[in-house]
Design a protein around this motif. Sequence first.
Motif, PDB file in Angstrom:
ATOM      1  N   UNK A 202       9.741  57.070 -29.842  1.00 18.90           N
ATOM      2  CA  UNK A 202       9.260  58.199 -30.625  1.00 18.90           C
ATOM      3  C   UNK A 202       7.746  58.141 -30.646  1.00 18.90           C
ATOM      4  N   UNK A 203       7.111  59.270 -30.307  1.00 22.66           N
ATOM      5  CA  UNK A 203       5.654  59.318 -30.327  1.00 22.66           C
ATOM      6  C   UNK A 203       5.147  59.317 -31.760  1.00 22.66           C
ATOM      7  N   UNK A 204       4.104  58.517 -32.011  1.00 19.49           N
ATOM      8  CA  UNK A 204       3.548  58.393 -33.355  1.00 19.49           C
ATOM      9  C   UNK A 204       2.091  58.812 -33.321  1.00 19.49           C
ATOM     10  N   UNK A 205       1.736  59.721 -34.222  1.00 19.69           N
ATOM     11  CA  UNK A 205       0.343  60.114 -34.349  1.00 19.69           C
ATOM     12  C   UNK A 205      -0.436  58.973 -34.985  1.00 19.69           C
ATOM     13  N   UNK A 206      -1.516  58.594 -34.349  1.00 15.95           N
ATOM     14  CA  UNK A 206      -2.271  57.447 -34.850  1.00 15.95           C
ATOM     15  C   UNK A 206      -2.851  57.703 -36.232  1.00 15.95           C
ATOM     16  N   UNK A 207      -3.197  58.946 -36.506  1.00 16.41           N
ATOM     17  CA  UNK A 207      -3.848  59.247 -37.779  1.00 16.41           C
ATOM     18  C   UNK A 207      -2.836  59.293 -38.923  1.00 16.41           C
ATOM     19  N   UNK A 208      -1.728  60.042 -38.701  1.00 16.27           N
ATOM     20  CA  UNK A 208      -0.787  60.246 -39.796  1.00 16.27           C
ATOM     21  C   UNK A 208       0.455  59.379 -39.704  1.00 16.27           C
ATOM     22  N   UNK A 209       0.702  58.775 -38.556  1.00 18.59           N
ATOM     23  CA  UNK A 209       1.926  58.015 -38.378  1.00 18.59           C
ATOM     24  C   UNK A 209       1.859  56.659 -39.044  1.00 18.59           C
ATOM     25  N   UNK A 210       2.988  56.108 -39.396  1.00 19.31           N
ATOM     26  CA  UNK A 210       3.049  54.785 -40.037  1.00 19.31           C
ATOM     27  C   UNK A 210       2.974  53.677 -39.001  1.00 19.31           C
ATOM     28  N   UNK A 211       1.788  53.503 -38.422  1.00 16.77           N
ATOM     29  CA  UNK A 211       1.640  52.568 -37.316  1.00 16.77           C
ATOM     30  C   UNK A 211       1.937  51.152 -37.761  1.00 16.77           C
ATOM     31  N   UNK A 212       1.499  50.788 -38.916  1.00 16.70           N
ATOM     32  CA  UNK A 212       1.666  49.403 -39.353  1.00 16.70           C
ATOM     33  C   UNK A 212       2.951  49.180 -40.142  1.00 16.70           C
ATOM     34  N   UNK A 213       3.609  50.258 -40.530  1.00 17.90           N
ATOM     35  CA  UNK A 213       4.858  50.088 -41.254  1.00 17.90           C
ATOM     36  C   UNK A 213       6.029  49.859 -40.314  1.00 17.90           C
ATOM     37  N   UNK A 214       5.944  50.383 -39.099  1.00 22.20           N
ATOM     38  CA  UNK A 214       6.995  50.200 -38.118  1.00 22.20           C
ATOM     39  C   UNK A 214       6.415  49.464 -36.907  1.00 22.20           C
ATOM     40  N   UNK A 215       7.172  48.561 -36.297  1.00 23.44           N
ATOM     41  CA  UNK A 215       6.664  47.841 -35.127  1.00 23.44           C
ATOM     42  C   UNK A 215       6.431  48.798 -33.966  1.00 23.44           C
ATOM     43  N   UNK A 216       5.314  48.630 -33.329  1.00 21.89           N
ATOM     44  CA  UNK A 216       4.968  49.478 -32.199  1.00 21.89           C
ATOM     45  C   UNK A 216       5.612  48.900 -30.946  1.00 21.89           C
ATOM     46  N   UNK A 217       6.233  49.769 -30.164  1.00 19.55           N
ATOM     47  CA  UNK A 217       6.873  49.337 -28.918  1.00 19.55           C
ATOM     48  C   UNK A 217       5.946  49.473 -27.730  1.00 19.55           C
ATOM     49  N   UNK A 218       5.122  50.539 -27.743  1.00 23.54           N
ATOM     50  CA  UNK A 218       4.306  50.808 -26.552  1.00 23.54           C
ATOM     51  C   UNK A 218       2.973  51.423 -26.969  1.00 23.54           C
ATOM     52  N   UNK A 219       1.890  50.746 -26.606  1.00 19.73           N
ATOM     53  CA  UNK A 219       0.545  51.300 -26.684  1.00 19.73           C
ATOM     54  C   UNK A 219       0.153  51.734 -25.270  1.00 19.73           C
ATOM     55  N   UNK A 220      -0.107  53.000 -25.075  1.00 22.35           N
ATOM     56  CA  UNK A 220      -0.500  53.518 -23.765  1.00 22.35           C
ATOM     57  C   UNK A 220      -1.969  53.908 -23.819  1.00 22.35           C
ATOM     58  N   UNK A 221      -2.805  53.110 -23.184  1.00 26.85           N
ATOM     59  CA  UNK A 221      -4.252  53.351 -23.141  1.00 26.85           C
ATOM     60  C   UNK A 221      -4.606  54.028 -21.821  1.00 26.85           C
ATOM     61  N   UNK A 222      -5.021  55.279 -21.894  1.00 28.78           N
ATOM     62  CA  UNK A 222      -5.414  56.042 -20.713  1.00 28.78           C
ATOM     63  C   UNK A 222      -6.880  56.439 -20.862  1.00 28.78           C
ATOM     64  N   UNK A 223      -7.734  55.866 -19.994  1.00 27.40           N
ATOM     65  CA  UNK A 223      -9.186  56.043 -20.127  1.00 27.40           C
ATOM     66  C   UNK A 223      -9.612  55.823 -21.587  1.00 27.40           C
TER      67      UNK A 223
END
Length: 329
Positions: A13-34
């Motif tokens: 599930x895509x998570x918005x970095x600003x509004x999403x609960x990034x630290x409340x749920x474990x992140x599966x995939x960080x995709x860094x593009x440029x």
Amino acid sequence: MLRIYTSQNGHLVFVDRVSGPVFQEPVTWFDLFNPSADETRFVEEHLGIAIPTRDEMQEIELSDRLYQEDGAEFMTMTATAKLDSDYPAKVPVTFVLKGATLVTVRHADPKPFQLYATRIQKPNGAVCETGELVMLGLIEAMIDRIADALERAGNEVDAISREIFRKSHASATKKTRDLQSLIEQIGQKGDLLTTIRESLVSIGRLVAYHVAAEGSTARKAAKESRQRIKLIQRDAASLGDHALFLSNKINFLLDATLGLINLEQNQIIKIFSVASVVFLPPTLVASVYGMNFDAIPELHWNLGYPYALVLMVMSALLPYLYFKRRGWL
């Protein structure tokens, strides 16, 4: 650009970095593009690792591409981009596995990343509970993309082969011009196959390192995951063999094309050589009767001029008939 995905009910599930609960749920995939400096720093602080820079990703030493640091696996491979165009590109892509989280670092946008990210978010998409499964899915998508490119390249190589050996041309000049254009096509296919082979070798090394790495999650993975790794290795090896076969065929077609061009050029040179030999006797006759001597009886003969013309024609016709009979013309 930073895209963050979490796993919910086995699907990404895509998570918005600003509004999403990034630290409340474990992140599966960080995709860094440029990525920007802030985005890179955000991921580094979240996982406690150092993301390799663009220059570090372009290093070709194996120790700089496959290593472990800060409890994470760093694996850089050579991916392919723009396979549909006439100018395919090689781009480095880094996979960082730490626990169940995957970080991908890239400075290009290969099509498999777009397709996989879209497909994996669908309700009926494949199950991706860990970053390792996401990495395997991305590699499988790359291999599928390479397989399609190889299939298309094989068909185009077959078309070039038919063009070289089977198609008849109206004239030598047109044939030579067509062969020269075929050399450009052969060169483009050679570059494509070279790029693909390098990417496949890189994939094989990455997967082998991941399996053999100490503490790798592949050793603790489920049976399905181990089978997927074996299939990836098998597919990469088989596609590499097929790419090698096409490369050998490309080299053969290149040699054949150059040989045909040499034959056409030799044919043109042969025509000039035969023409010079054919016209050599008439030139000798004309030279004889063009000398300034008084004691040339034919000069005062009324039939001397027609006689000289007939003699020149006969001296040119006899060599021509001889060459024609021998099959040199």
